[in-house]
Scaffold this active site. Structure first.
Site, mmCIF file in Angstrom:
data_model
loop_
_atom_site.group_PDB
_atom_site.id
_atom_site.type_symbol
_atom_site.label_atom_id
_atom_site.label_comp_id
_atom_site.label_asym_id
_atom_site.label_seq_id
_atom_site.Cartn_x
_atom_site.Cartn_y
_atom_site.Cartn_z
ATOM 1 N N GLU A 204 -0.343 -18.525 3.290
ATOM 2 C CA GLU A 204 0.014 -18.466 1.865
ATOM 3 C C GLU A 204 0.471 -19.841 1.384
ATOM 4 O O GLU A 204 1.559 -19.992 0.817
ATOM 5 C CB GLU A 204 1.065 -17.372 1.604
ATOM 6 C CG GLU A 204 0.532 -15.986 1.918
ATOM 7 C CD GLU A 204 1.350 -14.824 1.370
ATOM 8 O OE1 GLU A 204 2.457 -15.014 0.849
ATOM 9 O OE2 GLU A 204 0.835 -13.668 1.452
ATOM 10 N N GLU A 323 -3.477 -10.048 5.932
ATOM 11 C CA GLU A 323 -2.305 -9.246 5.542
ATOM 12 C C GLU A 323 -2.750 -8.175 4.565
ATOM 13 O O GLU A 323 -3.327 -8.491 3.518
ATOM 14 C CB GLU A 323 -1.205 -10.122 4.911
ATOM 15 C CG GLU A 323 -0.503 -11.001 5.928
ATOM 16 C CD GLU A 323 0.675 -11.782 5.361
ATOM 17 O OE1 GLU A 323 1.327 -11.273 4.425
ATOM 18 O OE2 GLU A 323 0.921 -12.892 5.855
HETATM 19 O O1 AHR Z 1 4.283 -9.618 5.370
HETATM 20 C C1 AHR Z 1 5.398 -10.087 4.685
HETATM 21 C C2 AHR Z 1 5.115 -11.381 3.944
HETATM 22 O O2 AHR Z 1 4.168 -11.141 2.946
HETATM 23 C C3 AHR Z 1 4.505 -12.489 4.744
HETATM 24 O O3 AHR Z 1 5.468 -13.235 5.434
HETATM 25 C C4 AHR Z 1 3.851 -13.335 3.712
HETATM 26 O O4 AHR Z 1 2.734 -14.032 4.203
HETATM 27 C C5 AHR Z 1 3.476 -12.328 2.628
HETATM 28 O O5 AHR Z 1 3.843 -12.754 1.380
#
Ligand code: AHR
Length: 519
Positions: A204, A323
């Site tokens: 991110e 994710e």
């Molecule tokens: O999964 C929780 C958080 O969500 C992670 O650390 C981040 O990459 C995302 O914003």
């Protein structure tokens, strides 16, 4: 026969009224009909679509995986819970992403090697401001992956690290011998290198990984990738936030294909970032919105893939959804920075439809990582001291593991809507594959909150003799497993189908997941 017909068909009444006569001409019953061409498998569904993600966040690593070597009655292997290892092996976990997430861009791997008592600490600035003592480090993680027989996916620190630190980590983990880092590894008790193929270059980076623009990051990415010696690596660029198509465009346009194997994408099913709602006490409206958010994955994957197709028609670069999952308010009384949430049949629905979407886009989606494995967000395992439970999401991942590395089969079907007030979503989700032994597996999800739906699955190009099935369902969509009742939701043998010569007629209860095996 008539009873069978009425019982098993989706009943939506198509009333055609003659304008001339004013009489109803016919009332037709139309069902969901799915056609699977079993002889048209084109590519493999990568097992890595069924991957997981474990961050130094809340009780995922500490208290989830890792209970330490000292003073614990919980059975463990080098500090990692034995019950967790057994459960993840049973689920067939194919890869595990670590150490973040946002944490990755604060993590200095050298702080997590050598004698544990000598390791420096750091403040986990993203997740509750707690002190990280670095007792779980590179050796612990990579040994765990070996124990699980799963592939590690390391996320490198781009936000606050250096290229040198990154290439030292590569050398430390993967060089046979003679390099300074390989020698250091040996001094720390590990003779042979580990196998580490998957490397994420930042996380991110548009946000917690450095607040970069896509154009700036593309250059940073190339700088890091330049120093990765070795053809065996799979290099993954930090990817788009949800529908940021510009991001994917820039990654594909500005990074030469010889320098990249994957581009990431993150998408969470969240009702509203300012008011995420309870994980267990939710209305039908909230359920519907969560389903709409989850199903949006199809649109996102399609649109990001279309951009990738423009620059990479051979599909050599994978879309890596590293994710995904449901995100709600934390359980009452728990640390808001720990993201601990319960897991209901709603989460089973998210898992079922999302994995079907990934299967059906497996020509481009090569890996995905559910966030996160234990005690964080849409976890597959929850722990409470010595107790452990498997969530409904765990059961879906386990039911679906038959698709891992199987040959994807196209499924064509007419859908029906699940409606609530002015909102609607497609009720049925299906994907299918043929495994190496020739068995066909069909995963079907009915997200409808109150209606059962019937699906006629027509199998073409395959003479089957036997059909068996497994189902995950429950009385209420809010149902979940608790430490007092850990088996309230578990898989059962599915008997709600009838076979004819070339088709299987399936009755799907409301909010249920079914996997059929057809041989
Ligand atoms: O999964 C929780 C958080 O969500 C992670 O650390 C981040 O990459 C995302 O914003």
């Amino acid at each position: 026969m008539l009873k069978y017909f009425l019982h098993n068909r989706i009943t939506f009444m198509a009333l055609t009224v003659s304008l001339l006569s004013g009489f109803v001409l016919f009332a037709q019953t139309i069902g969901v009909k799915a056609v699977i061409n079993a002889d048209q498998g084109k590519h493999q569904i990568s097992r890595h679509i069924y991957g997981h993600f474990s961050e130094h966040l809340g009780r995922c690593i500490y208290g989830g995986f890792y209970v330490g070597d000292d003073n614990t009655k919980i059975p463990h292997v080098d500090g990692v819970r034995k019950d967790v290892i057994a459960a993840l092996k049973h689920m067939k976990i194919p890869n595990l992403r670590w150490p973040g997430g946002c944490f990755a861009d604060t993590y200095h791997w050298k702080d997590g090697i050598g004698p544990k008592a000598d390791r420096p600490t750091l403040v986990n600035r993203w997740w509750g401001g707690v002190i990280e003592d670095n007792s779980f480090g590179t050796h612990d993680f990579l040994n765990l992956c070996e124990e699980l027989d799963t592939e590690p996916y390391l996320a490198a620190n781009v936000g606050s690290g250096t290229v040198q630190e990154f290439i030292d980590w590569i050398q430390y983990t993967t060089h046979e011998s003679q390099s300074p880092m390989a020698e250091l590894r040996k001094q720390n008790g590990r003779e042979k290198p580990w196998k580490v193929k998957y490397w994420g270059i930042g996380n991110e980076v548009w946000g917690c990984g450095g607040n970069m623009t896509a154009e700036y990051y593309a250059n940073v990415y190339k700088q890091y990738a330049t120093f990765m010696d070795g053809k065996e690596f799979y290099r993954i660029a930090s990817g788009a936030n949800v529908a940021d198509y510009h991001w994917t465009e820039v990654m594909m346009r500005d990074i030469p294909k010889r320098m990249i194997e994957g581009v990431a994408l993150h998408h969470y099913s969240v009702i509203d970032w300012n008011n995420k709602g309870s994980a267990t006490e939710f209305s039908e409206e909230e359920y519907m919105i969560t389903m709409q958010r989850a199903l949006r994955m199809d649109e996102l994957v399609t649109r990001h893939s279309t951009i990738m197709d423009k620059y990479d028609p051979q599909k050599s670069v994978g879309l890596i959804v590293d994710e995904w999952g449901g995100w709600y308010n934390v359980e009452p009384g728990t640390n808001p920075g720990f993201l601990y949430q319960q897991n209901t049949m709603r989460d089973a629905m998210i898992a079922g439809v999302t994995l079907n979407i990934f299967n059906n886009h497996s020509d481009r989606v090569r890996m995905a990582n559910l966030a996160q494995t234990i005690n964080v967000l849409q976890a597959v395992i929850l722990t409470d001291e010595e107790k452990m439970l498997l969530t409904p999401t765990y059961h879906v991942l386990t039911m679906y593991n038959v698709h891992q590395d199987a040959s994807w089969l196209p499924v064509d079907f007419n859908n029906v809507d699940y409606t609530f007030k002015d909102k609607k979503a497609p009720a049925i989700s299906i994907s299918a594959s043929k495994d190496a032994a020739g068995a066909i597996h069909v995963s079907l999800v009915n997200i409808d909150h109150s209606k059962k739906h019937s699906v006629e699955v027509d199998i073409r190009g395959y003479d089957f003799k036997k059909v068996t099935g497994t189902i995950l369902s429950s009385a209420k969509v809010q149902d979940h497993n608790t430490f007092d009742n850990p088996e309230k939701i578990k898989t059962r043998e599915f008997k709600g189908f009838k076979t004819s010569k070339s088709s299987v007629m399936v009755d799907l209860p409301p909010f249920s997941v079914v996997v059929l095996e057809i041989k």
